[in-house]
Motif scaffolding. Structure first.
Motif, short mmCIF file in Angstrom:
data_model
loop_
_atom_site.label_atom_id
_atom_site.label_comp_id
_atom_site.label_asym_id
_atom_site.label_seq_id
_atom_site.Cartn_x
_atom_site.Cartn_y
_atom_site.Cartn_z
N HIS A 73 0.85 -0.92 0.03
CA HIS A 73 0.22 -0.04 -0.06
C HIS A 73 1.09 1.07 -0.01
N MET A 81 -5.58 4.46 -3.42
CA MET A 81 -5.47 3.73 -2.86
C MET A 81 -7.54 3.47 -1.43
N ARG A 85 -9.97 1.11 -0.73
CA ARG A 85 -10.77 0.79 0.13
C ARG A 85 -12.26 0.87 0.26
N ALA A 171 -1.29 -4.94 -3.27
CA ALA A 171 -2.55 -3.68 -1.50
C ALA A 171 -3.52 -3.92 -2.00
#
Length: 454
Positions: A73, A81, A85, A171
Motif C-alpha cells: 500500500h 488506495m 478501500r 495492496a
C-alpha cells in the motif's frame, strides 16, 4: 462498423444469429493439456521455465514475500488506495448478505434433518495480466472467500517484466484477506494451484477469469479441484429506447469492447436512425480512446446491432442472448425487471454504467459469459462453502418410514439396503415377493410381525 439485424414484427430472435467465440479452442486445449502435465511432473522447475518462455521473465522465486505484501500500500498512490478501500467495503458488505447458516429441522416423529455449512479449507484465485492490471479482480474473488471464512486464499498472477507483481494488485490482495501471492500466470498457474508444486500447496477450488489457455486449464483440472466457471470473452448488451443519449450508449459499448478484441457488444434499439447516431458517437469517442485499436477490433468483429419493433421483442432478444452484462437504457427501466430471465448482471437506468458493477457497487463482477447466464450465476459466497446433509432418525421415525425404504430398495434390487432397515425393525431375513427384482416387486419378511430392535 457493427453488424446489423432488422427483425420483422413478432419475429423471434434466434441464437444462431449470434457470432459467439467460445471460451477456448482445440489449440488452447491441447497446449494447456501439455502445460498442466508438465507442471504435474516437474513442479517449480516447470513454472520457472514456462514463465520465461511465455512471459519473457526469468524468475528467481515464485512467492511474494510477506514484507512485500504488507508494505504494498505504501507504493500505491493515495487516491487509488482510497478507491480500493471504498470498493472493498461495499463488496464485502454486499457479500456478507449472502452468508448462509447451518440449520436443523425436527420432525414430529423425532427425526432430525438439516444442513451443515462449512467454508472451504483453501482456494486459489487467478488474476489475469497481459493487456491490463486488475486489482478489482482480486477484490471480487478474494472478498467473497474471506467473507465465507476460507482460511487460506492463494493468489496467482503473471509477473511484470521486472519479475514482480503490481503494487495495486498486492495492496488489493492484502485488503481482501489473501494469504499468499505467486508470480505465475497462464495455464501453468492453474495447474500449480490444482496439483501443487514444491513451493505452492494445492487448493480445494480455483476461481477467476483468464485467457483461452487459462479457461482450458480450468476445464482440465475440474473434477480434481472445484472451479467457479469456464469464462469466455466478456460481453455487454445495451437496450436503448429513444430517451437514451447516444453518446452514453456508445461509451458503454466501448467500455466492454476495450477489454479484448474478442469482447462481444450488443445494441438493441427500435430504429436504424438511432443506431446510426450511436455509431457516429462511437467514432467520435474512438478519437480520444487510449485503447482504440482493441476497441475497434471488438466492435467490428464481435459487435451486433439488433433493430426491434417494440420492447417485448427487445426483451425476448435479451433472453436469447443471455448476456454477461445487461444495461437497460430505457424509460422506467425497473418496470422490465420481471421480464428479464437471462442475464449475469442487470444495470438499470441512465445513471448505471457497467463500470459501477466492475468496481464499487458491491455485486460480483465475475459473471457467466457466452450465454451461460441461462443457467449460471455470478460468483458469490456460495462458491466458497460446502454443505453436508445432517440426518438423525429416532426409532419412531424409522418405524414410520421403514416399509417405504424397504419397498424402494427391493424395487432397485438392493437387498442389503432393505435388510439394514428390516433388522432394526426386529424382522428376520427379508425376501422379495417375486423371483426377481423387476418393477412391481413387493418385499416381505419371514417374520411379518411388527416389532423393533431393542
Amino acid at each position: 462498423m457493427m453488424r446489423r439485424i432488422q427483425l420483422k414484427p413478432c419475429e423471434p430472435f434466434q441464437d444462431s444469429l449470434i457470432n459467439r467465440t467460445g471460451a477456448f479452442n482445440v489449440k488452447a486445449l491441447q497446449a494447456a493439456t501439455e502445460i498442466v502435465e508438465d507442471v504435474r511432473q516437474r513442479g517449480d522447475e516447470a513454472l520457472f521455465d514456462l514463465t520465461e518462455r511465455f512471459d519473457g521473465v526469468k524468475l528467481t522465486r515464485l512467492r511474494v514475500s510477506k514484507e512485500e505484501l504488507d508494505s504494498a500500500h505504501e507504493r500505491v498512490d493515495s487516491q487509488t488506495m482510497e478507491a480500493l478501500r471504498h470498493a472493498a467495503r461495499q463488496i464485502r458488505e454486499f457479500h456478507e448478505r449472502q452468508i448462509q447458516q447451518s440449520w436443523l429441522f425436527a420432525r414430529e416423529d423425532g427425526a432430525i434433518v438439516g444442513a451443515k455449512v462449512s467454508a472451504l479449507n483453501s482456494v486459489g484465485i487467478y488474476v489475469p495480466g497481459g493487456r491490463a492490471l486488475y486489482p478489482s479482480t482480486v477484490l471480487m474473488n478474494a472478498l467473497p472467500a474471506s467473507v465465507a471464512g476460507v482460511k487460506r486464499i492463494a493468489c496467482a498472477t503473471p509477473p511484470t517484466k521486472d519479475g514482480h507483481v503490481d503494487a495495486a494488485i498486492l495492496a488489493a490482495a492484502k485488503l481482501a484477506g489473501v494469504t499468499e501471492v505467486y508470480t505465475v500466470g497462464g495455464a501453468q498457474a492453474v495447474a500449480a494451484l490444482a496439483y501443487g508444486t514444491q513451493t505452492i500447496s494445492p487448493v480445494c477450488k480455483i476461481t477467476g477469469p483468464g485467457n483461452a489457455y487459462v479457461a482450458a486449464a480450468k476445464k482440465i483440472v475440474s473434477g480434481d479441484v472445484g472451479i467457479d466457471m469456464i469464462a469466455g470473452p466478456s460481453e455487454v448488451c445495451v437496450v436503448a429506447d429513444g430517451t437514451a443519449e447516444p453518446a452514453l450508449v456508445a461509451i458503454d459499448l466501448m467500455a466492454q469492447a476495450e477489454h479484448d478484441p474478442l469482447a462481444a457488444c450488443y445494441l438493441i434499439c427500435e430504429d436504424a436512425e438511432y443506431a446510426d447516431a450511436v455509431e457516429a458517437a462511437i467514432k467520435e469517442h474512438l478519437q480520444h480512446s487510449t485503447r482504440a485499436d482493441i476497441t475497434r477490433q471488438s466492435l467490428v468483429s464481435q459487435g451486433l446491432i439488433v433493430i426491434v419493433n417494440d420492447m417485448d421483442q427487445a426483451i425476448q432478444t435479451v433472453n436469447v442472448i443471455a448476456p454477461e452484462h445487461l444495461e437497460m437504457h430505457v424509460r422506467n427501466a425497473m418496470d422490465y425487471l420481471g421480464q428479464i430471465e437471462n442475464a449475469g448482471a442487470i444495470f438499470l437506468g441512465d445513471w448505471t454504467p457497467e463500470a459501477v458493477g466492475d468496481y464499487v457497487a458491491g455485486p460480483n463482477h465475475t459473471l457467466p459469459t457466452g450465454g451461460t447466464a441461462r443457467y449460471a450465476s455470478p460468483l458469490s459466497v456460495d462458491e466458497f462453502v460446502k454443505k453436508s446433509s445432517i440426518i438423525q432418525y429416532s426409532q419412531d421415525a424409522l418405524q414410520n418410514d421403514a416399509k417405504h425404504i424397504m419397498q424402494i430398495a427391493m424395487h432397485e434390487g438392493l437387498w442389503a439396503h432393505a435388510q439394514s432397515v428390516a433388522l432394526r425393525m426386529g424382522k428376520a431375513n427379508i425376501t422379495s415377493a417375486s423371483s426377481d427384482t423387476k418393477a412391481g416387486s413387493r418385499c416381505t419378511c419371514e417374520d411379518s410381525t411388527e416389532g423393533s430392535a431393542r
